[in-house]
Design an enzyme around this catalytic site. Structure first.
Site, PDB file in Angstrom:
ATOM      1  N   LYS A 171     -70.423  -8.744  -3.910  1.00  0.00           N
ATOM      2  CA  LYS A 171     -70.240  -9.451  -5.076  1.00  0.00           C
ATOM      3  C   LYS A 171     -68.966  -9.195  -5.936  1.00  0.00           C
ATOM      4  O   LYS A 171     -69.205  -8.147  -6.745  1.00  0.00           O
ATOM      5  CB  LYS A 171     -71.436  -9.811  -6.029  1.00  0.00           C
ATOM      6  CG  LYS A 171     -71.373 -10.860  -7.250  1.00  0.00           C
ATOM      7  CD  LYS A 171     -71.816 -10.768  -8.393  1.00  0.00           C
ATOM      8  CE  LYS A 171     -71.277  -9.974  -9.380  1.00  0.00           C
ATOM      9  NZ  LYS A 171     -70.148 -10.749  -9.881  1.00  0.00           N
ATOM     10  N   GLU A 246     -70.247   3.909 -10.024  1.00  0.00           N
ATOM     11  CA  GLU A 246     -68.991   4.473 -10.446  1.00  0.00           C
ATOM     12  C   GLU A 246     -68.796   3.752 -11.910  1.00  0.00           C
ATOM     13  O   GLU A 246     -68.556   2.538 -11.826  1.00  0.00           O
ATOM     14  CB  GLU A 246     -68.083   4.167  -9.418  1.00  0.00           C
ATOM     15  CG  GLU A 246     -68.180   4.648  -8.082  1.00  0.00           C
ATOM     16  CD  GLU A 246     -67.816   6.262  -8.369  1.00  0.00           C
ATOM     17  OE1 GLU A 246     -67.154   6.789  -9.141  1.00  0.00           O
ATOM     18  OE2 GLU A 246     -68.139   6.857  -7.021  1.00  0.00           O
ATOM     19  N   CYS A 280     -60.336   2.984 -15.182  1.00  0.00           N
ATOM     20  CA  CYS A 280     -61.566   3.815 -15.545  1.00  0.00           C
ATOM     21  C   CYS A 280     -61.133   5.342 -15.764  1.00  0.00           C
ATOM     22  O   CYS A 280     -61.978   5.979 -16.519  1.00  0.00           O
ATOM     23  CB  CYS A 280     -62.627   3.748 -14.333  1.00  0.00           C
ATOM     24  SG  CYS A 280     -61.994   4.108 -12.859  1.00  0.00           S
ATOM     25  N   GLU A 378     -65.297   3.962 -24.541  1.00  0.00           N
ATOM     26  CA  GLU A 378     -64.502   3.510 -23.782  1.00  0.00           C
ATOM     27  C   GLU A 378     -63.735   2.166 -24.271  1.00  0.00           C
ATOM     28  O   GLU A 378     -64.354   1.013 -24.344  1.00  0.00           O
ATOM     29  CB  GLU A 378     -64.985   3.277 -22.194  1.00  0.00           C
ATOM     30  CG  GLU A 378     -63.942   2.846 -21.197  1.00  0.00           C
ATOM     31  CD  GLU A 378     -64.584   2.600 -19.977  1.00  0.00           C
ATOM     32  OE1 GLU A 378     -65.345   1.817 -20.012  1.00  0.00           O
ATOM     33  OE2 GLU A 378     -64.125   3.202 -18.776  1.00  0.00           O
TER      34      GLU A 378
HETATM   35  P1  NAD Z   1     -69.295  -4.895 -15.983  1.00  0.00           P
HETATM   36  O1  NAD Z   1     -70.146  -3.665 -15.712  1.00  0.00           O
HETATM   37  O2  NAD Z   1     -69.353  -5.871 -16.958  1.00  0.00           O
HETATM   38  O3  NAD Z   1     -69.140  -5.462 -14.423  1.00  0.00           O
HETATM   39  C1  NAD Z   1     -68.992  -5.010 -13.164  1.00  0.00           C
HETATM   40  C2  NAD Z   1     -69.672  -5.998 -12.292  1.00  0.00           C
HETATM   41  O4  NAD Z   1     -71.190  -6.069 -12.597  1.00  0.00           O
HETATM   42  C3  NAD Z   1     -69.156  -7.400 -12.062  1.00  0.00           C
HETATM   43  O5  NAD Z   1     -69.210  -7.749 -10.831  1.00  0.00           O
HETATM   44  C4  NAD Z   1     -70.153  -8.152 -13.001  1.00  0.00           C
HETATM   45  O6  NAD Z   1     -70.438  -9.485 -12.578  1.00  0.00           O
HETATM   46  C5  NAD Z   1     -71.444  -7.363 -12.531  1.00  0.00           C
HETATM   47  N1  NAD Z   1     -72.643  -7.532 -13.752  1.00  0.00           N
HETATM   48  C6  NAD Z   1     -72.597  -7.833 -14.924  1.00  0.00           C
HETATM   49  N2  NAD Z   1     -73.669  -7.754 -15.612  1.00  0.00           N
HETATM   50  C7  NAD Z   1     -74.573  -7.459 -14.441  1.00  0.00           C
HETATM   51  C8  NAD Z   1     -75.876  -7.554 -14.493  1.00  0.00           C
HETATM   52  N3  NAD Z   1     -76.623  -7.745 -15.553  1.00  0.00           N
HETATM   53  N4  NAD Z   1     -76.576  -7.215 -12.915  1.00  0.00           N
HETATM   54  C9  NAD Z   1     -75.915  -7.173 -12.288  1.00  0.00           C
HETATM   55  N5  NAD Z   1     -74.363  -7.225 -12.242  1.00  0.00           N
HETATM   56  C10 NAD Z   1     -73.850  -7.413 -13.449  1.00  0.00           C
HETATM   57  O7  NAD Z   1     -67.584  -4.090 -15.788  1.00  0.00           O
HETATM   58  P2  NAD Z   1     -66.451  -4.809 -15.855  1.00  0.00           P
HETATM   59  O8  NAD Z   1     -66.012  -5.230 -17.196  1.00  0.00           O
HETATM   60  O9  NAD Z   1     -66.278  -5.558 -14.781  1.00  0.00           O
HETATM   61  O10 NAD Z   1     -65.313  -3.584 -15.400  1.00  0.00           O
HETATM   62  C11 NAD Z   1     -64.873  -2.772 -16.195  1.00  0.00           C
HETATM   63  C12 NAD Z   1     -66.011  -1.234 -16.250  1.00  0.00           C
HETATM   64  O11 NAD Z   1     -65.810  -0.693 -14.900  1.00  0.00           O
HETATM   65  C13 NAD Z   1     -65.231  -0.199 -17.136  1.00  0.00           C
HETATM   66  O12 NAD Z   1     -66.492   0.302 -17.612  1.00  0.00           O
HETATM   67  C14 NAD Z   1     -64.766   0.781 -16.306  1.00  0.00           C
HETATM   68  O13 NAD Z   1     -64.601   2.262 -16.621  1.00  0.00           O
HETATM   69  C15 NAD Z   1     -65.521   0.576 -15.109  1.00  0.00           C
HETATM   70  N6  NAD Z   1     -64.971   1.285 -13.678  1.00  0.00           N
HETATM   71  C16 NAD Z   1     -65.321   2.172 -13.103  1.00  0.00           C
HETATM   72  C17 NAD Z   1     -64.582   2.719 -12.048  1.00  0.00           C
HETATM   73  C18 NAD Z   1     -64.936   3.959 -11.435  1.00  0.00           C
HETATM   74  O14 NAD Z   1     -64.670   4.072 -10.224  1.00  0.00           O
HETATM   75  N7  NAD Z   1     -65.741   4.968 -12.198  1.00  0.00           N
HETATM   76  C19 NAD Z   1     -63.676   2.157 -11.619  1.00  0.00           C
HETATM   77  C20 NAD Z   1     -63.167   0.876 -12.352  1.00  0.00           C
HETATM   78  C21 NAD Z   1     -63.885   0.406 -13.133  1.00  0.00           C
END
Ligand code: NAD
Length: 474
Positions: A171, A246, A280, A378
């Site tokens: 997804k 992650e 990130c 963040e």
């Molecule tokens: P997010 O947590 O909002 O969403 C990530 C994914 O989870 C998306 O596909 C989203 O649709 C899904 N999602 C959202 N709510 C959900 C739920 N309740 N149940 C299941 N899935 C759900 O994050 P974002 O805004 O898309 O990305 C930014 C974040 O990602 C930042 O915090 C960043 O640090 C982190 N990030 C971490 C890494 C790493 O490797 N550590 C890499 C890239 C991004």
């Protein structure tokens, strides 16, 4: 290419979502809605998970050499989509073409190649004193990814999971789902068996949640925010699924006393300003000796014009818009908060207007205390916090005074930098201009995550050990 952005990919077929609903994809530079993808639902997820579950029986028993052969074919096809991948990342994420070519595209080919090579060198069988330990696939892996490196985060999960004999339901983020279609297409054209990889687009709260809690999913591999990761893990743990997370970061960059600071600025600005700070691992906290503060502030201002903001299709532009209105508003609120908390805005401005694209000029805050929210939370935008320290012990203590532990860097005398690096609580630490090693493990300490991606560790993450006690007497 046979993909269609208005379909989902299940059991080797491009098909309609049972919801009949769609989500628009917006270009953050022009605000144009230029594509739409299905807003999948629980029934779609159920079909995809069942397809993956059925495919696992056969796929998990294939020889590694067969999987490697198919993956090499997939990569060959995928590499031929290079221009399209770059075009889509510029459009769906607003990432400047100058950044997209390498980071969003070519590096993802490199990662895939590295996983293929590492998989052939992994010890998947180990003889112990009275047993043999076999590394076996886990089952159906749900891969849930964020929008900031749309293809990168997908590659980090899908490639190693499938190489190790698992099957996948992906997804991607609903904000930047398009390049994942090209990857699905490459898998399809390469001739992977039906059901080995499936993709359902949709919103996290519906599709992501249904995936994380589906009884036939064996592992959830999630990249995203710490908040969602924590919530989703609780759902997954109700049925004791394996979890790999992650998550977020607030990474420190320590400039040691006497370092050639001028040489460090490029590494700092590339990290916190490219991709509009939506990385990130971004070095969002710069820790500098108190005695050198003014000199360093001048240096930062001197180099800032090297990072022009503007139209991401212009090859001379380094910083494009942030990815969405929600991002624009969130970052703006943090810029305002920084001023309220008493930080000094050395560069940048409070963003006001986003009617012509979600553009935010890089912001540098000085006189930041590590206790301020802008230094603890963040922001995920082009906002740098400069914090001073009195001595190196204090620098290390500030660096470690965070909920996160994803990434860090130390710049200065190499021997001293090594000593400091060993005392930092983070999964990755860079010394001076050292490049990344694609075979090294990537992942976080503390609330930055659980598990590792990349290279050998990233492959092993998608296996489970089985010990067979084979020293029988008959
Ligand atoms: P997010 O947590 O909002 O969403 C990530 C994914 O989870 C998306 O596909 C989203 O649709 C899904 N999602 C959202 N709510 C959900 C739920 N309740 N149940 C299941 N899935 C759900 O994050 P974002 O805004 O898309 O990305 C930014 C974040 O990602 C930042 O915090 C960043 O640090 C982190 N990030 C971490 C890494 C790493 O490797 N550590 C890499 C890239 C991004």
């Amino acid at each position: 290419m046979a993909y269609n952005f208005e379909k989902i990919y299940i059991n080797g077929q491009w098909q309609d979502s049972l919801s009949g609903q769609f989500i628009d994809v917006e270009n953050p530079a022009t605000l144009e809605h230029f594509a739409r993808v299905p807003e999948g639902n629980e029934e779609d997820i159920d079909l995809a998970v069942r397809a993956a579950h059925n495919a696992f029986e056969t796929w998990s028993k294939t020889e590694l050499s067969e999987r490697v052969g198919l993956m090499k074919r997939m990569l060959e096809i995928f590499e031929s989509y290079k221009d399209k991948i770059i075009e889509l990342e510029v459009k769906e994420l607003g990432a400047p073409v100058s950044f997209s070519v390498q980071s969003h595209c070519v590096y993802q080919f490199t990662r895939t190649r590295s996983y293929i090579e590492c998989s052939t060198q992994l010890p998947l069988e180990e003889n112990l004193a009275l047993s043999t330990v076999y590394r076996e696939p886990i089952g159906v892996v749900a891969c849930i990814t964020p929008w900031n490196y749309p293809l990168g985060q997908v590659v980090q999960k899908v490639i190693p999971a499938i190489l190790m004999g698992n099957t996948v339901v992906l997804k991607p983020s609903q904000h930047t789902p398009l390049t994942a279609y090209l990857l699905m297409d490459a898998f399809d054209q390469a001739g992977f068996p039906a059901g080995v990889i499936n993709m359902v687009t949709g919103k996290g709260s519906a599709v992501g949640d249904a995936l994380a809690s589906h009884p036939l999913v064996d592992m959830v591999s999630f990249t995203g925010s710490t908040k969602v990761g924590s919530k989703l893990s609780q759902r997954a743990l109700e049925s004791i699924k394996r979890i790999s997370l992650e998550l977020g970061g607030k990474s420190p960059f320590i400039w040691l006393p006497g370092a050639d600071y001028d040489k460090a600025v490029g590494k700092l600005f590339d990290s916190i300003f490219l991709n509009s700070g939506q990385t990130c691992t971004a070095f969002s906290r710069l820790l500098v000796p108190e005695a050198d503060k003014e000199m360093i502030e001048k240096l930062l201002l001197k180099h800032l014009p090297d990072y022009p903001v503007g139209d991401p299709t212009d090859p001379s532009v380094k910083i494009g818009p942030v990815s969405s209105k929600a991002q624009f508003e969130k970052i703006t609120s943090y810029v305002k908060l920084g001023l309220e908390e008493g930080a000094t805005m050395l560069a940048g401005e409070v963003p006001t207007d986003c009617s012509n694209g979600y553009y935010i000029k890089p912001v540098i805050f000085t006189n930041v205390k590590n206790s301020m929210r802008i230094a603890r939370e963040e922001i995920f935008g082009p906002v740098l916090c400069v914090i001073t320290y009195k001595d190196v012990d204090e620098a290390i203590s500030i660096a470690n005074d965070t909920l996160y532990g994803l990434n860090a860097a130390v710049f200065g005398n190499k021997t001293q930098a090594m000593e400091v690096a060993k005392r930092i609580k983070a999964g990755n630490v860079y010394i001076n201009d050292a490049p990344r090693d694609v075979t090294a493990p990537f992942g976080g300490y503390k609330q930055s995550g659980i598990g590792r991606e990349g290279g050998y560790a990233g492959l092993l993450e998608f296996t489970q050990p089985k010990a067979i006690f084979d020293h029988s007497t008959f």
